[in-house]
Design a protein around this motif. Sequence first.
Motif, PDB file in Angstrom:
ATOM      1  N   THR A  60      -1.642   3.037  -8.026  1.00  0.00           N
ATOM      2  CA  THR A  60      -2.812   3.663  -8.886  1.00  0.00           C
ATOM      3  C   THR A  60      -2.369   5.017  -9.306  1.00  0.00           C
ATOM      4  OG1 THR A  60      -4.219   3.124  -6.774  1.00  0.00           O
ATOM      5  CG2 THR A  60      -5.256   4.807  -8.321  1.00  0.00           C
ATOM      6  N   THR A  61      -1.374   5.717  -8.787  1.00  0.00           N
ATOM      7  CA  THR A  61      -0.784   6.812  -9.631  1.00  0.00           C
ATOM      8  C   THR A  61      -0.052   6.151 -11.113  1.00  0.00           C
ATOM      9  OG1 THR A  61      -0.137   7.509  -7.539  1.00  0.00           O
ATOM     10  CG2 THR A  61       0.927   8.483  -9.466  1.00  0.00           C
ATOM     11  N   LEU A  62       0.571   5.083 -11.072  1.00  0.00           N
ATOM     12  CA  LEU A  62       0.827   4.368 -12.294  1.00  0.00           C
ATOM     13  C   LEU A  62      -0.144   4.080 -12.969  1.00  0.00           C
ATOM     14  CD1 LEU A  62       4.224   2.712 -10.903  1.00  0.00           C
ATOM     15  CD2 LEU A  62       4.051   4.270 -12.643  1.00  0.00           C
TER      16      LEU A  62
ATOM     17  N   MET B  59      10.253   4.579 -13.267  1.00  0.00           N
ATOM     18  CA  MET B  59       9.695   5.847 -13.803  1.00  0.00           C
ATOM     19  C   MET B  59       9.310   6.618 -12.561  1.00  0.00           C
ATOM     20  SD  MET B  59       6.588   3.895 -15.553  1.00  0.00           S
ATOM     21  CE  MET B  59       7.575   3.085 -16.973  1.00  0.00           C
ATOM     22  N   ALA B  60       9.351   7.969 -12.821  1.00  0.00           N
ATOM     23  CA  ALA B  60       8.612   8.773 -11.800  1.00  0.00           C
ATOM     24  C   ALA B  60       7.277   8.778 -12.045  1.00  0.00           C
ATOM     25  CB  ALA B  60       9.073  10.105 -11.984  1.00  0.00           C
ATOM     26  N   GLY B  61       6.663   8.044 -11.317  1.00  0.00           N
ATOM     27  CA  GLY B  61       5.140   7.698 -11.513  1.00  0.00           C
ATOM     28  C   GLY B  61       4.109   9.007 -11.233  1.00  0.00           C
ATOM     29  N   ARG B  62       4.411   9.814 -10.464  1.00  0.00           N
ATOM     30  CA  ARG B  62       3.460  10.938 -10.279  1.00  0.00           C
ATOM     31  C   ARG B  62       3.661  11.967 -11.625  1.00  0.00           C
ATOM     32  NH1 ARG B  62       2.888  14.047  -4.619  1.00  0.00           N
ATOM     33  NH2 ARG B  62       4.805  14.843  -5.200  1.00  0.00           N
TER      34      ARG B  62
ATOM     35  N   ALA C 178       1.008  -1.237   0.059  1.00  0.00           N
ATOM     36  CA  ALA C 178       0.003  -0.070  -0.155  1.00  0.00           C
ATOM     37  C   ALA C 178       0.938   1.163  -0.088  1.00  0.00           C
ATOM     38  CB  ALA C 178      -0.915  -0.134   1.120  1.00  0.00           C
ATOM     39  N   GLY C 179       0.637   2.142  -0.705  1.00  0.00           N
ATOM     40  CA  GLY C 179       1.009   3.550  -0.874  1.00  0.00           C
ATOM     41  C   GLY C 179       2.382   3.393  -1.697  1.00  0.00           C
ATOM     42  N   SER C 180       2.723   2.375  -2.417  1.00  0.00           N
ATOM     43  CA  SER C 180       3.883   2.064  -3.380  1.00  0.00           C
ATOM     44  C   SER C 180       3.663   2.992  -4.629  1.00  0.00           C
ATOM     45  CB  SER C 180       4.312   0.846  -3.546  1.00  0.00           C
ATOM     46  OG  SER C 180       3.127   0.206  -4.174  1.00  0.00           O
TER      47      SER C 180
HETATM   48  N1  LIG Z   1       6.333  12.287  -4.627  1.00  0.00           N
HETATM   49  C1  LIG Z   1       5.836  11.342  -5.137  1.00  0.00           C
HETATM   50  N2  LIG Z   1       4.474  10.968  -4.542  1.00  0.00           N
HETATM   51  C2  LIG Z   1       3.942   9.904  -5.232  1.00  0.00           C
HETATM   52  C3  LIG Z   1       4.356   9.333  -6.363  1.00  0.00           C
HETATM   53  N3  LIG Z   1       3.564   8.309  -6.818  1.00  0.00           N
HETATM   54  C4  LIG Z   1       2.597   8.154  -5.921  1.00  0.00           C
HETATM   55  N4  LIG Z   1       2.870   9.391  -5.054  1.00  0.00           N
HETATM   56  C5  LIG Z   1       1.928   9.569  -3.865  1.00  0.00           C
HETATM   57  O1  LIG Z   1       1.833   8.539  -2.974  1.00  0.00           O
HETATM   58  C6  LIG Z   1       0.484   8.335  -2.336  1.00  0.00           C
HETATM   59  C7  LIG Z   1       0.115   6.770  -2.516  1.00  0.00           C
HETATM   60  O2  LIG Z   1       0.191   6.521  -4.156  1.00  0.00           O
HETATM   61  P1  LIG Z   1      -0.920   5.451  -4.775  1.00  0.00           P
HETATM   62  O3  LIG Z   1      -0.785   5.707  -6.330  1.00  0.00           O
HETATM   63  O4  LIG Z   1      -2.469   5.803  -4.139  1.00  0.00           O
HETATM   64  O5  LIG Z   1      -0.558   4.195  -4.030  1.00  0.00           O
HETATM   65  P2  LIG Z   1      -1.208   2.649  -4.051  1.00  0.00           P
HETATM   66  O6  LIG Z   1      -1.617   2.708  -2.680  1.00  0.00           O
HETATM   67  O7  LIG Z   1      -0.125   1.856  -4.155  1.00  0.00           O
HETATM   68  O8  LIG Z   1      -2.104   2.664  -4.973  1.00  0.00           O
HETATM   69  C8  LIG Z   1      -0.365   9.387  -3.202  1.00  0.00           C
HETATM   70  O9  LIG Z   1      -0.476  10.150  -2.232  1.00  0.00           O
HETATM   71  C9  LIG Z   1       0.531   9.545  -4.215  1.00  0.00           C
HETATM   72  O10 LIG Z   1       0.245  11.117  -4.638  1.00  0.00           O
HETATM   73  C10 LIG Z   1       5.577   9.774  -7.035  1.00  0.00           C
HETATM   74  O11 LIG Z   1       6.346   8.969  -8.071  1.00  0.00           O
HETATM   75  N5  LIG Z   1       6.285  10.511  -6.393  1.00  0.00           N
END
Ligand SMILES: Nc1nc2c(ncn2[C@@H]2O[C@H](COP(=O)(O)OP(=O)(O)O)[C@@H](O)[C@H]2O)c(=O)[nH]1
Length: 349
Positions: free
Chosen positions: A14-16, A222-225, A9-11
């Motif tokens: 979903t952003t990717l 990759m830089a996901g966000r 969780a939080g990795s």
């Molecule tokens: N700084 C930074 N934050 C990110 C990146 N990718 C995701 N986040 C943040 O990390 C948190 C969790 O991301 P999320 O995609 O929801 O993670 P999931 O739980 O694996 O689906 C969110 O607040 C995102 O905005 C990234 O590449 N860089």
Amino acid sequence: MKVGLVGFAGSGKTTLFNALTGLKADTGFGGKEAANLGMIKVPDARVDFLAEIFKPKKKTLAEIGFVDVAGPDAKKSEKGLDAKLVADMRLSDALVHVVRGFDNPALTRPPDLLRDLEEFEAEMVFSDLVQVESRLDRIRKEGKKGAEKTFFETLAAHMEAGNPLRTLALSEADLASVSGFAFLSQKPCMVLCSVADDAAGRELGDDLKAAAKKRQLTLVHMAGRAEAEISELGPEEQAAFLADLGVTAPARARFIAAAYAQLELISFLTTGEDECRAWTIKRGTVARRAAGKIHSDIERGFIRAEVIPFADFKALGTEAKCREAGKLRLEGKEYVVQDGDIVHFRFNV
Ligand SMILES: Nc1nc2c(ncn2[C@@H]2O[C@H](COP(=O)(O)OP(=O)(O)O)[C@@H](O)[C@H]2O)c(=O)[nH]1
Ligand SMILES: [Mg+2]
């Protein structure tokens, strides 16, 4: 083809998912239980070329289906493979394991690609080992000896040493005998490192590369966000922002290339006045099975496949010329379909 995005969780899964599919699923922890579903179309210049010639009503690219498996709540634990998560993962044809290289303020642990890779891979191995052990218990209770017991003991020993099943060389017959388990550590898998913006254009560390290699995993980073944000821009703007990040192609393109290689996927093509289309199959698929991708009737009533390699078609320009030049081949049901084969299936129902 259904690819599961998995990881702690939080990795950044979903952003990717958003960066790859162009969708806008909620990120962060919303206590959401349902998985996100999306598709990416696989760009293919060969389909474009065929469509120019055949002028079909429809042009259809191959698609990779994505499941962003809903992870457990981060507050319960930073890791954890609960039963629902494992069940979702088992249903995927292939896995993309997302590991975190950026600082996530919602989590207590600092980012560490290697740690996350090793821990989550260990969780998957453990979940498979539990299944194998329970089968072994039953075999022992029934007092059985022989090949089955030895076989499952081999699997258990391999995993007890911390190794995923994908690194154990098994015969086709053995693979078939365990396919019902849908072992996680046996699935085709690649590791997607979601890194901080300033690390997008840098090489990954040697220790991480070694850990991936040992498990026969390909690494992509990759830089996901940033990529998710860039994916919402127009083409010219995208190029400028990607250059800033230090990468040459958008996440989707790099991901597709890596996924095709690691997951051993190829495409065959079909043409006609109705539709020109690419179909994704696993390398090594025989003609009859490939026909089943299109329709189960074609698989059942398979007679033969007429095959023209795309390169020959491109050089000669028409089917008639390919036939004259002996480039159109008739193949039987056991023919192993090659990447770029233009296939016409003959069948009766
Ligand atoms: N700084 C930074 N934050 C990110 C990146 N990718 C995701 N986040 C943040 O990390 C948190 C969790 O991301 P999320 O995609 O929801 O993670 P999931 O739980 O694996 O689906 C969110 O607040 C995102 O905005 C990234 O590449 N860089
Ligand atoms: Mg998520």
